[in-house]
Write an enzyme that holds these catalytic residues in place. Structure first.
Site, PDB file in Angstrom:
ATOM      1  N   ASP A 315       0.902  -1.074   0.049  1.00  0.00           N
ATOM      2  CA  ASP A 315      -0.334  -0.074   0.375  1.00  0.00           C
ATOM      3  C   ASP A 315       0.670   1.035   0.348  1.00  0.00           C
ATOM      4  O   ASP A 315       1.424   1.567   1.132  1.00  0.00           O
ATOM      5  CB  ASP A 315      -0.668  -0.388   1.402  1.00  0.00           C
ATOM      6  CG  ASP A 315      -2.210   0.750   1.255  1.00  0.00           C
ATOM      7  OD1 ASP A 315      -1.608   2.118   0.332  1.00  0.00           O
ATOM      8  OD2 ASP A 315      -2.370   1.403   2.297  1.00  0.00           O
ATOM      9  N   GLU A 317       0.875   4.548   1.000  1.00  0.00           N
ATOM     10  CA  GLU A 317      -0.010   5.981   2.168  1.00  0.00           C
ATOM     11  C   GLU A 317       1.553   5.969   3.051  1.00  0.00           C
ATOM     12  O   GLU A 317       2.111   5.442   3.393  1.00  0.00           O
ATOM     13  CB  GLU A 317      -1.397   5.466   2.133  1.00  0.00           C
ATOM     14  CG  GLU A 317      -1.916   5.284   1.120  1.00  0.00           C
ATOM     15  CD  GLU A 317      -3.633   4.353   1.842  1.00  0.00           C
ATOM     16  OE1 GLU A 317      -4.463   5.571   1.862  1.00  0.00           O
ATOM     17  OE2 GLU A 317      -3.556   3.141   1.825  1.00  0.00           O
TER      18      GLU A 317
END
Length: 486
Positions: A315, A317
């Site tokens: 991911d 982020e």
């Protein structure tokens, strides 16, 4: 399983690299001869050969089989260009191929018993004149009770040219088949073509054992196939100049108590995937230099070996870029740098699953720069998850070559009520694709009370639709949820 122990207090001492120099350096019904980047082969006027499986994977393939069962894999002989002559090749079991692979990668995989491997037509493959692909050849194998459940064995194959103009270069004349032995896979195995259901849980709130509460009424199969622990963190430590993981306290507690929280799921065939994301430092999925990515991959292999993980979820982020840029990192993130990390993870752990969350630099991996050492995205990405509000993403162009059965379309967020319409679930069923849900938890208010703006429903109602549309069965909830106790 190897004996290691990780504790949160000792993470700073688990150094991946010193900049002073510690480290240097789905089933398709028919074969679709999709284009493959051939930059790994010699630039030559010769006709060069190589092997691919049904998914177009070169050099190696990874699959699972339940103990005591048989399975087969289909291989094709391909060539970089056609020739006016016929070429004949003999493919045979050769354990030296595995020894060389182990020596190169630092692994210690054992060979699958040669007596339990059968090559169709004795391993003979013919490449017709003016053609670049042979007929299919099946490699069949049968597991035995002597093979250890949970362990990965390898079928090493080596080609020998019998006649014709075909040539092999480097590893192109060999193929490795990684076979993971599954003890209780049948407990959640709903068929080869069944939709694979992934549950991404917030480990800060949710006990993963809650996935044992849901079964299908008639078949008695467990509903979920994969559980993703969201999320661990990739962290840059300024004091030590290192990058490491195992930073989230809740993830560490779950892993250090794997017999309680992981093993009951894996004993039923449910796979455990560890999420990896940034944690407000410069380190991220998409900015590690090659030597840093290699060191991190070797570190994560130790983590995987220790806790018996089945794969990783990436991911992009929550990173915090720093200036000046620390050694071992790029100044900025890119899909190319993310590809390098996922490639290194797959290279060192070919039997582990790589899942890309299509967000940030992982939203589109179609750039030629995402081909690493001649390996395109289909080599190092096994599944893709779309974002909850990005259902129109075109994975065919964003992740070229990754088969549709590996696409996680129309993802649902069970806490805030991002529900998928029945027609979207039916599309997933019809295309034999995969499905991801996030934040399923019997202790959340939305489990029994309807939420959502476009569609209003409860978590239980959403799970019932999944059971009915994907598997044609009612979902049974045993009403014995597991509270968070760690």
């Amino acid at each position: 399983m190897k004996s290691y122990n990780f504790y949160k207090a000792g993470l700073a001492t688990m150094l991946l690299f010193f900049y002073g120099g510690l480290f240097t350096a789905c089933d398709d019904t028919e074969f679709d001869a999709k284009p493959i980047n051939e930059s790994q082969f010699e630039v030559s006027d010769k006709q060069m050969g190589y092997f691919v499986d049904m998914d177009g994977k070169t050099e190696l393939a990874s699959l699972e089989v339940q103990a005591g069962y048989s399975k087969d894999i289909t291989l094709y002989l391909k060539a970089t260009k056609p020739s006016s002559s016929v070429s004949e090749v003999s493919l045979a079991y050769e354990e030296e191929v595995l020894r060389n692979y182990n020596a190169e990668t630092g692994n210690d995989f054992e060979a699958f018993p040669s007596g339990n491997v059968l090559l169709e037509a004795g391993g003979t493959m013919t490449l017709p004149e003016n053609s670049q692909v042979s007929e299919a050849m099946k490699v069949s194998f049968t597991t035995t009770k002597q093979l250890e459940p949970g362990k990965t064995y390898v079928i090493p194959l080596q080609a020998k040219i019998i006649s014709g103009s075909l040539n092999f270069s480097g590893k192109s004349g060999s193929y490795l088949i990684f076979v993971k032995i599954m003890e209780n896979m049948g407990d959640c195995f709903k068929g080869e073509d069944a939709v694979k259901l992934f549950s991404v849980i917030e480990t800060n709130d949710t006990n993963p054992l809650n996935h044992l509460c849901f079964t299908l009424k008639n078949s008695k199969k467990y509903l979920f196939d994969y559980v993703v622990f969201f999320s661990d963190n990739i962290v840059f430590d300024k004091e030590t100049g290192t990058v490491h993981a195992l930073h989230n306290d809740n993830v560490v507690k779950l892993l250090n108590n794997r017999d309680k929280y992981l093993k009951p799921l894996q004993d039923r065939g449910i796979k455990i995937i560890l999420g990896i994301m940034a944690d407000h430092t410069h380190a991220s999925i998409g900015n590690l230099k090659p030597e840093t990515a290699q060191a991190f991959a070797r570190y994560m292999k130790t983590v995987s070996d220790t806790y018996g993980l089945d794969g990783f979820f990436y991911d992009d982020e929550y990173d915090s870029p720093e200036s000046p840029t620390p050694p071992g990192f790029w100044d900025y993130k890119s899909e190319e740098y993310a590809a390098q990390l996922l490639y290194e993870m797959k290279r060192i752990m070919p039997d582990k699953i790589n899942i890309a969350y299509a967000l940030g630099v992982l939203k589109d991996m179609s750039s030629e720069a995402c081909t690493i050492d001649g390996k395109s995205v289909r080599y190092y990405v096994d599944y893709i998850m779309c974002d909850y509000n990005d259902w129109n993403i075109d994975f065919r162009s964003a992740y070229p070559g990754v088969d549709q059965c590996r696409w996680g379309m129309y993802s649902q967020e069970f806490n805030r009520g991002y529900w998928a319409k029945d027609e979207y679930l039916q599309k997933i069923k019809d295309t034999k694709a995969s499905h991801f849900i996030f934040a399923m938890d019997p202790f959340r208010k939305s489990f029994n009370e309807a939420t959502g703006s476009n569609i209003r429903q409860t978590q239980q109602e959403a799970l019932q639709k999944i059971g009915q549309i994907f598997y044609g069965e009612e979902v049974v909830y045993n009403e014995k949820p597991y509270p968070k106790d760690y």
